[in-house]
Write a protein that holds these residues in place. Structure first.
Motif, PDB file in Angstrom:
ATOM      1  N   GLY A  10      44.840  56.194  36.717  1.00  0.00           N
ATOM      2  CA  GLY A  10      46.240  56.619  36.735  1.00  0.00           C
ATOM      3  C   GLY A  10      46.892  56.212  38.048  1.00  0.00           C
ATOM      4  N   GLN A  11      48.223  56.483  38.188  1.00  0.00           N
ATOM      5  CA  GLN A  11      48.883  56.019  39.425  1.00  0.00           C
ATOM      6  C   GLN A  11      48.349  56.755  40.658  1.00  0.00           C
ATOM      7  N   LEU A  12      48.142  58.059  40.566  1.00  0.00           N
ATOM      8  CA  LEU A  12      47.580  58.761  41.720  1.00  0.00           C
ATOM      9  C   LEU A  12      46.130  58.333  41.950  1.00  0.00           C
ATOM     10  N   ARG A  32      39.187  57.549  32.325  1.00  0.00           N
ATOM     11  CA  ARG A  32      38.925  58.303  31.104  1.00  0.00           C
ATOM     12  C   ARG A  32      37.701  57.768  30.348  1.00  0.00           C
ATOM     13  N   LEU A  35      34.671  59.194  32.216  1.00  0.00           N
ATOM     14  CA  LEU A  35      34.547  60.651  32.109  1.00  0.00           C
ATOM     15  C   LEU A  35      35.798  61.220  31.449  1.00  0.00           C
ATOM     16  N   ASP A  36      35.616  61.660  30.198  1.00  0.00           N
ATOM     17  CA  ASP A  36      36.688  62.339  29.481  1.00  0.00           C
ATOM     18  C   ASP A  36      36.586  63.819  29.837  1.00  0.00           C
ATOM     19  N   ILE A  37      37.576  64.339  30.557  1.00  0.00           N
ATOM     20  CA  ILE A  37      37.424  65.710  31.073  1.00  0.00           C
ATOM     21  C   ILE A  37      37.512  66.771  29.971  1.00  0.00           C
ATOM     22  N   ALA A  60      45.173  63.731  33.915  1.00  0.00           N
ATOM     23  CA  ALA A  60      46.120  64.676  33.313  1.00  0.00           C
ATOM     24  C   ALA A  60      46.804  64.037  32.119  1.00  0.00           C
ATOM     25  N   THR A  62      50.334  63.479  31.039  1.00  0.00           N
ATOM     26  CA  THR A  62      51.533  63.525  31.872  1.00  0.00           C
ATOM     27  C   THR A  62      52.843  63.239  31.128  1.00  0.00           C
ATOM     28  N   VAL A  99      45.572  68.694  40.979  1.00  0.00           N
ATOM     29  CA  VAL A  99      46.989  68.381  41.205  1.00  0.00           C
ATOM     30  C   VAL A  99      47.840  68.999  40.094  1.00  0.00           C
ATOM     31  N   TYR A 125      54.419  70.821  28.618  1.00  0.00           N
ATOM     32  CA  TYR A 125      53.720  70.166  29.737  1.00  0.00           C
ATOM     33  C   TYR A 125      53.554  71.141  30.902  1.00  0.00           C
ATOM     34  N   LYS A 129      50.117  72.764  32.433  1.00  0.00           N
ATOM     35  CA  LYS A 129      49.730  72.557  33.833  1.00  0.00           C
ATOM     36  C   LYS A 129      49.541  73.910  34.536  1.00  0.00           C
ATOM     37  N   LEU A 150      56.500  61.727  40.881  1.00  0.00           N
ATOM     38  CA  LEU A 150      55.646  60.688  41.486  1.00  0.00           C
ATOM     39  C   LEU A 150      56.116  59.284  41.119  1.00  0.00           C
TER      40      LEU A 150
END
Ligand SMILES: NC(=O)c1ccc[n+]([C@@H]2O[C@H](COP(=O)([O-])OP(=O)(O)OC[C@H]3O[C@@H](n4cnc5c(N)ncnc54)[C@H](OP(=O)(O)O)[C@@H]3O)[C@@H](O)[C@H]2O)c1
Length: 289
Positions: A10-12, A32, A35-37, A60, A62, A99, A125, A129, A150
């Motif tokens: 992801g971007q972060l 992902r 590791l798929d959380i 996340a 998003t 985050v 969303y 979160k 972001l």
């Protein structure tokens, strides 16, 4: 220090990896596909195999709009996935750095939100979160870092979208009655690395990009930076509009500015500076000329 970074594509995630590339830390970066959380046993097995000191969760769901009709997936990733990480962190003796978002607030205040202000999300969303923040607190050592708006050189974000649209349209209508704080994901990544090294008290912290503005103001600043970097950047007309004139599946908070004072006082981490990030970022993204 050994770090396990989830959501590494992801971007972060990508900004984090850029900033950790030259450090002495050992970094296990998992997208992902690695590791798929949402897979509880997979999370447990991976975390126990890696045995990190710190798990940084950049994974996340998003999409604010899509979450309204895809509640189950948003919840599975943003709430249950975080619970899996928190429980695995405890088993491995790791801290969890998670985050979260300004969209846990309803936007009715007219001063910057403190960590102690009541969360009251207006959409799925934000609600998912907020549930994720509660799940992160299951980790014996946890930091929940709320951020906002972001943008970066990577992935999907407002800056990249309007630069693309500037090449496609003569006029762009941009919402001017939602106020928040753009945050360069690279600044957030640096703040997270500093937090990992500093190990402040468990709890919730706010980090964003400095000076608040509307989406319209952000667009003006982006186009000014683009024009500074490239003589050939198109200059479409920017028209400020109200949120009510921009149909979206879900309402956004009208005001979601985060007060970053706690992070500065307790961890010595100052807010980012989104304006300063723009020109170097446009240099990376645009052809110069
Ligand atoms: N973007 C914003 O404006 C904003 C504002 C405030 C807070 N935040 C928060 O900041 C954090 C980072 O956001 P971002 O902008 O970097 O998001 P992003 O670019 O959408 O990256 C999220 C990453 O998570 C991955 N992911 C999704 N489901 C997953 C799963 N089940 N298991 C593992 N990985 C999964 C995604 O993979 P795929 O690409 O395969 O889907 C994606 O690579 C998130 O917690 C977000 O809620 C973002």
């Amino acid at each position: 220090m050994k770090l396990l970074v989830t959501g590494a594509n992801g971007q972060l995630g990508r900004c984090l990896l850029d900033r950790l590339a030259d450090s002495d830390d050992r970094v296990v970066a998992l997208g992902r596909d690695g590791l798929d959380i949402t897979d509880r046993s997979g999370v447990n097995a991976r975390v126990m195999a890696v045995r990190p000191n710190i798990i940084v969760n950049a994974a996340a769901y998003t999409s604010v709009d899509r979450a309204e009709t895809d509640r189950e997936t948003a919840w599975a990733v943003n709430a249950e996935g975080v619970e899996h990480l928190a429980r695995a962190a405890n088993r491995a003796g790791a801290a969890l750095v998670h985050v979260s978002t300004d969209y846990v607030f309803d936007g009715t205040l007219r001063r910057p939100y403190l960590e102690s202000d009541m969360a009251n999300p207006v959409g799925v969303y934000g609600a998912s979160k907020l549930a994720g923040e509660q799940a992160a607190r299951l980790a014996d050592r946890h930091l929940v870092v709320r951020t906002a708006w972001l943008f970066s050189e990577y992935g999907h974000n407002f800056l990249r979208t309007i630069i693309r649209l500037a090449h496609e349209r003569d006029t762009l209508s941009i919402v001017d009655d939602q106020v928040g704080t753009p945050t360069y994901a690279g600044d957030l990544a640096e703040a997270l690395v500093a937090l990992c090294r500093g190990r402040p008290e468990s709890g919730v912290y706010h980090f964003s990009g400095g000076e608040p503005c509307s989406w319209f103001g952000f667009a003006q600043a982006i186009f000014a930076a683009c024009s500074q970097v490239s003589d050939t950047f198109p200059s479409p007309r920017l028209v400020p509009i109200a949120s009510s004139d921009f149909p979206a599946p879900v309402q956004r908070p009208a005001y979601s500015v985060l007060d970053g004072g706690k992070l500065r006082r307790e961890a010595g981490v100052p807010p980012g500076n989104w304006r300063r990030a723009l020109v170097p970022l446009c240099r990376k993204i645009l052809p110069t000329g």
